[in-house]
Design a protein around this motif. Structure first.
Motif, short mmCIF file in Angstrom:
data_model
loop_
_atom_site.label_atom_id
_atom_site.label_comp_id
_atom_site.label_asym_id
_atom_site.label_seq_id
_atom_site.Cartn_x
_atom_site.Cartn_y
_atom_site.Cartn_z
N GLU A 10 0.83 -1.21 0.00
CA GLU A 10 0.00 0.00 0.00
C GLU A 10 0.86 1.25 0.00
O GLU A 10 0.57 2.24 -0.68
N ARG A 11 1.96 1.23 0.78
CA ARG A 11 2.86 2.39 0.81
C ARG A 11 3.52 2.59 -0.57
O ARG A 11 3.65 3.71 -1.04
N ARG A 14 1.21 4.22 -2.99
CA ARG A 14 1.06 5.67 -2.81
C ARG A 14 2.32 6.42 -3.26
O ARG A 14 2.41 7.64 -3.11
N ARG A 15 3.33 5.66 -3.74
CA ARG A 15 4.60 6.21 -4.24
C ARG A 15 5.41 6.92 -3.14
O ARG A 15 6.26 7.73 -3.43
N ASP A 16 5.10 6.60 -1.86
CA ASP A 16 5.87 7.27 -0.80
C ASP A 16 6.72 6.26 -0.02
O ASP A 16 7.13 6.53 1.11
N HIS A 44 -3.56 -1.48 -9.07
CA HIS A 44 -2.87 -0.22 -8.74
C HIS A 44 -1.53 -0.47 -8.06
O HIS A 44 -0.61 0.33 -8.17
N HIS A 45 -1.40 -1.60 -7.34
CA HIS A 45 -0.10 -1.94 -6.74
C HIS A 45 0.95 -2.13 -7.84
O HIS A 45 2.08 -1.62 -7.77
N ALA A 48 1.89 1.02 -9.80
CA ALA A 48 2.74 1.89 -8.98
C ALA A 48 4.19 1.39 -8.98
O ALA A 48 5.13 2.17 -9.12
#
Length: 504
Positions: A10-11, A14-16, A44-45, A48
């Motif tokens: 998940e992190r 979010r590209r962070d 989306h994972h 990313a």
């Protein structure tokens, strides 16, 4: 661990995610079963993580490639191409070779899947870039591209896509990059041609096989040496052999061998040309090939009788290939004393030549002497026995002395010679009459490594499975061999120890 991986994913989405977290994610995904990963993964994972490849940071790219390799394994190939087509396409243009290989390996999975391959066929821009990858400097990328295109061409639709569209022009454009890339394209064409007669027709119509043949029969000796390997591969399929015969290519190769006598540079290409005929004889008919192209047999004998170790090695390999079936053995037997003299030379080289040539001689001797049980006629058994005795004045002792040397390759090579003759009655009688030979066969302590243990086990298996062994060796030795076989190749007898009271 699955929870930790999901949180890190998940992190990353979010590209962070920091580099440390990507490293942790790389470790986490390796520890989580694929089924568990599949249930936590979303599109989306993956998008990313592909997005995180677009940086000039080798460590981050390396971490993301490792993560994606693992995650994509969990997904169906059809899902990968439908959801990540654009990402794969971009991956093929990436400056980092590891990303190209990641994309190419996924395309490799997709083309192996009958439900997913049409998605590739309907993506001309993706096919074009796969073709471009044949010209990549990194050989691993080029190999994956060749493999994928070869698989694509296994269907009618795939053949049409490659040869009936502008993609043929892309193939030709890539060919012009360099000599190395041109040969890679020829390699692809040969692979496709070997699938079916229809595949070969498409390749022939493209003009690319004719160009390969043109280079083979041209004046450049180094190019000849490279091209003959591909033409030999083409001859492995029935349609390939038929094409070469119809186009007069086999006759031309024979004529080049004939003219090699006056060519000071023939040593560059002659070994490959002779190997071509050796392979052709085995897949076709040794007798017909040797009768139609007598220059082939003459050249093999000339090379074997020469003093050039390179030529001797090729001749020995070719004799081993030619004599691997009964028809080939009978062709060699017709040369009578000339072949008997050659066997004597091979026996001498198996003992005295440099290691590589010794190994090649041992392998060829094994091939020449082996007779399948259903082909052991009296005449053929007499022939193999006479060949064996031609190798040396004491051939059994010759190979036994080689088998006791502390070089695993030579040791195993000598054991393979014994295995080749182990099912033949004359050889069993010879083994029994040789002092200590049967004890040597059942002695496990003389085999230092796995390869040696496996080779010895194959020898024991060949002896035990012979119909004549119990009668010739007698019950006692037969039972010892049978026990060895049942115990397996790596059996170690447990050593019993006795505890003594008061012992230190």
């Amino acid at each position: 661990m699955a929870e930790a991986a999901a949180e890190l994913l998940e992190r990353a989405a979010r590209r962070d995610a920091a580099l440390e977290e990507l490293r942790a994610l790389r470790v986490a995904v390796q520890a989580v079963p694929l089924a568990a990963l599949r249930s936590r993964l979303a599109e989306h994972h993956l998008r990313a993580l592909f997005g995180l490849l677009a940086v000039n940071d080798r460590e981050q790219v390396s971490a993301c490639v490792s993560i994606l390799e693992r995650l994509l394994q969990a997904l169906d190939p059809l899902y990968v191409i439908q959801s990540l087509r654009e990402e794969l396409h971009k991956g093929l243009f990436h400056p980092d070779d590891s990303v190209k290989i990641l994309a190419m390996s996924q395309i490799g999975r997709i083309v192996e899947d009958s439900a997913a391959v049409p998605e590739i066929l309907h993506s001309p821009e993706l096919l074009q870039q796969i073709i471009n990858c044949i010209g990549e400097e990194k050989i691993a990328v080029a190999k994956e591209a060749i493999k994928s295109l070869s698989r694509i061409a296994q269907s009618q639709e795939g053949l049409e896509a490659l040869f009936g569209s502008s993609l043929l022009g892309d193939l030709r454009r890539v060919m012009a990059t360099s000599d190395i890339v041109r040969y890679r394209v020829y390699e692809l064409i040969v692979e496709i041609s070997s699938v079916s007669a229809e595949s070969l027709n498409y390749c022939a119509s493209s003009g690319l096989i004719s160009e390969l043949i043109g280079e083979l029969t041209g004046e450049d000796v180094l190019v000849r040496a490279t091209c003959i390997e591909m033409v030999t591969a083409l001859a492995h399929s029935p349609q390939g052999r038929q094409y070469l015969a119809q186009q007069g290519v086999i006759d031309r190769i024979s004529n080049i061998i004939l003219g090699a006598q006056s060519d000071p540079f023939s040593s560059f290409y002659l070994p490959g040309f002779v190997k071509f005929f050796g392979n052709l004889a085995v897949v076709d008919s040794p007798q017909q090939i040797c009768e139609r192209y007598p220059v082939f047999m003459e050249k093999v004998f000339e090379m074997a009788e020469s003093q050039d170790p390179t030529m001797i090695g090729v001749a020995v390999d070719t004799l081993g290939i030619l004599g691997s079936n009964v028809e080939g053995k009978q062709v060699l037997q017709k040369t009578r004393s000339r072949f008997q003299n050659l066997l004597s030379k091979m026996g001498h080289q198996a003992k005295n030549a440099p290691t590589e040539l010794r190994l090649r001689c041992l392998d060829a001797i094994s091939s020449l002497l082996y007779l399948p049980p259903d082909q052991q006629t009296e005449d053929l058994l007499r022939m193999t026995e006479s060949w064996f005795t031609s190798l040396s004045s004491q051939p059994l002792e010759l190979f036994r002395s080689i088998s006791t040397q502390p070089f695993p390759d030579l040791h195993c090579g000598a054991l393979r010679v014994f295995t080749a003759i182990a099912n033949q009655p004359w050889a069993q009688k010879l083994m029994l009459s040789s002092p200590g030979f049967v004890e040597y066969v059942v002695d496990r302590s003389v085999e230092p490594d796995k390869a040696s243990k496996d080779a010895k086990y194959e020898l024991v298996k060949a002896l035990v499975n012979s119909k004549t062994i119990a009668e010739i060796f007698g019950n006692q030795y037969y039972l010892r061999l049978r026990a060895y076989l049942l115990e397996g190749p790596y059996y170690v007898q447990a050593a019993s120890t006795t505890a003594v009271e008061g012992a230190e």
